[in-house]
Design an enzyme around this catalytic site. Structure first.
Site, PDB file in Angstrom:
ATOM      1  N   LYS A 102       0.741  -1.165   0.084  1.00  0.00           N
ATOM      2  CA  LYS A 102      -0.066  -0.112   0.031  1.00  0.00           C
ATOM      3  C   LYS A 102       0.760   1.135  -0.012  1.00  0.00           C
ATOM      4  CE  LYS A 102      -2.773   3.247   1.501  1.00  0.00           C
ATOM      5  NZ  LYS A 102      -2.094   4.720   1.773  1.00  0.00           N
ATOM      6  N   GLU A 128       8.160  15.781  16.078  1.00  0.00           N
ATOM      7  CA  GLU A 128       8.760  15.727  15.046  1.00  0.00           C
ATOM      8  C   GLU A 128       8.030  16.573  13.946  1.00  0.00           C
ATOM      9  OE1 GLU A 128      10.319  11.980  11.790  1.00  0.00           O
ATOM     10  OE2 GLU A 128       8.220  11.817  12.501  1.00  0.00           O
TER      11      GLU A 128
END
Length: 487
Positions: free
Chosen positions: A181, A384
């Site tokens: 995917k 992050e």
């Protein structure tokens, strides 16, 4: 061209899924947009549970024959895939640059050759994979790696084909079948990989590709009872959802997640080297999970380091990634750009100072940014960003440097600049990280273990570690007696 084909810089790309060796269209589509200029590249088949079930069924049906295929034959086919990649490096490079905005020169010279190497390395490693037999009270122990079954591989958008094949190659080498995917923002080179694999003779159903949104088909993939392995690279929140979904069937997971890695610069370091390492963290517009986004500099050299850093960063050329002179391209998506800008604006509002950058450019470009005067517990230091944003902090002792470096929930990587070998040994031993670079950055060998600690991941892949994950390890214990002669 057909209604299911789009053209990118003269390269034809099929927009349908690849399931059971055939192209399969969906009733609905999603729009793929280039981050370079916001142009629409085309409409891509949008997978549902129907396509997921078909892909897993195809992988399950193809598994027995592929698992029974000899190691030599599997390796031969993987080398043929690598040959196909090398023949189409230019096509793959321009399509991926257009789709994700990374530098064309990097794709041509480094990334796409690495894609081919992924297949060659694991093909060759498969042929050498072995464990020496050992004895227990006269009984012989023999360790073997048995293919586990259909594997779901979910990959990110920052290095789409390289990171996909980093998973696909060892999974196929191990004898597993695959449902890949790709990220919805960068689906195109995965489609080209399907063509290359088919031309190389990979049997139908061994590699399947389902496109679409993770929010719509992710659970169907990761909770499927016929899936035997799941490997995911992406964010912590998504990994938490995948973990919960996989728990239903106790499906083994390999998770490579985010990072907030430090670069420690000691006063005894080669300062020019340290500056080069720091500026290198802007590579791919900061969209690198391993990037050392927290620059920690010993206080006595911080002022000089900052001056040299600003001079070096000023020479960075930001622009069209198809231009050979460009150093940094765009960020992947307007949504990501807004996220990056939000991080910076909140940091500045909280007292951070922009040494360089701190603002958006035109289109989907964000200026390379270095923020100073940041608190250790601030969002910009702890979370992050995944953009061209670095922070600068200082330390006075080795202990303080290590404490700051380890003081996040992540542990993917760390970089260290020092001229003292003994210090390097002491510090690296104390750093919490899956990979530590000393006076270098981004030197990676496929035989080394790769993964993160803490919230940066679960498990390790690379070399034999990849086969340990994608296989069921078996130990066969044989007695020394009880045999009958049969002439």
């Amino acid at each position: 061209m057909t209604e299911h084909t789009l053209t990118v810089a003269g390269v034809a790309v099929d927009t349908r899924h690849w399931i059971g060796g055939e192209r399969v269209a969906s009733a609905e589509t999603f729009t793929d947009v280039s981050p370079i200029d916001g142009s629409v590249l085309g409409e891509i088949s949008r997978g549902t549970e129907v396509e997921v079930d078909a892909a897993v069924a195809a992988a399950k049906a193809a598994f027995p024959a592929w698992a029974a295929t000899s190691r030599a034959e599997r390796a031969r086919i993987l080398h043929a895939v690598a040959d196909g990649v090398e023949k189409r490096i230019e096509d793959l490079a321009i399509v991926e640059t257009t789709d994700n905005g990374a530098l064309l020169r990097s794709h041509r010279r480094g990334v796409m050759p690495r894609v081919a190497h992924n297949f060659r390395f694991f093909a060759d490693w498969l042929l050498e994979l072995d464990h020496e037999d050992f004895e227990t009270r006269g009984h012989t122990n023999h360790v073997s790696w048995d293919p586990a079954g259909p594997s779901v591989l979910i990959t990110p958008w920052n290095a789409p084909l390289m990171l996909s094949t980093w998973k696909v190659a060892p999974a196929l080498a191990a004898g597993n079948t695959v449902v890949l995917k790709p990220a919805e923002w960068t689906p195109l080179t995965a489609s080209l990989l399907a063509d290359i694999a088919a031309e190389a003779g990979l049997p139908a159903g061994v590699l399947n590709i389902v496109q679409g949104y993770g929010s719509e088909i992710g659970d169907a993939l990761t909770s499927h009872p016929d899936v035997r392995r799941i490997s995911f690279t992406g964010s912590v929140p998504t990994a938490q959802r995948i973990t919960q979904s996989a728990a239903v069937n106790l499906t083994p997971l390999s998770l490579e997640l985010g990072g907030k890695s430090p670069l420690l610069v000691f006063a005894d370091a080669d300062l020019d080297l340290a500056v080069d390492l720091a500026v290198e963290q802007y590579d791919n517009a900061g969209q690198v999970c391993l990037a050392a986004t927290r620059i920690l500099v010993e206080e006595t050299v911080a002022e000089e380091f900052t001056r040299r850093f600003a001079e070096k960063a000023a020479a960075i050329v930001q622009g069209d990634p198809r231009d050979e002179a460009t150093d940094i391209g765009p960020n992947i998506h307007e949504r990501q750009l807004e996220k990056i800008d939000g991080f910076v604006r909140r940091a500045v509002d909280a007292g951070a100072r922009a040494v360089i950058g701190g603002h958006r450019g035109e289109g989907q470009y964000y200026a390379p940014t270095l923020l100073a005067d940041v608190a250790q517990d601030s969002e910009i230091v702890q979370e992050e960003v995944f953009g061209p944003i670095l922070t600068l902090q200082t330390f006075t002792t080795e202990d303080e440097a290590v404490q700051l470096a380890n003081d996040t929930r992540f542990g993917l990587a760390a970089t260290l600049a020092t001229g003292d070998r003994e210090r390097a040994a002491r510090v690296t031993e104390r750093l919490v990280a899956g990979t530590v670079w000393v006076n270098c950055f981004f030197v990676r060998d496929l035989q080394a273990p790769f993964g993160g600690s803490r919230h940066s991941g679960v498990g390790r892949e690379g070399g034999t570690w990849s086969f340990d994950f994608y296989c069921d390890l078996k130990n066969t214990v044989t007695a020394p007696k009880g045999w009958k002669n049969h002439g």
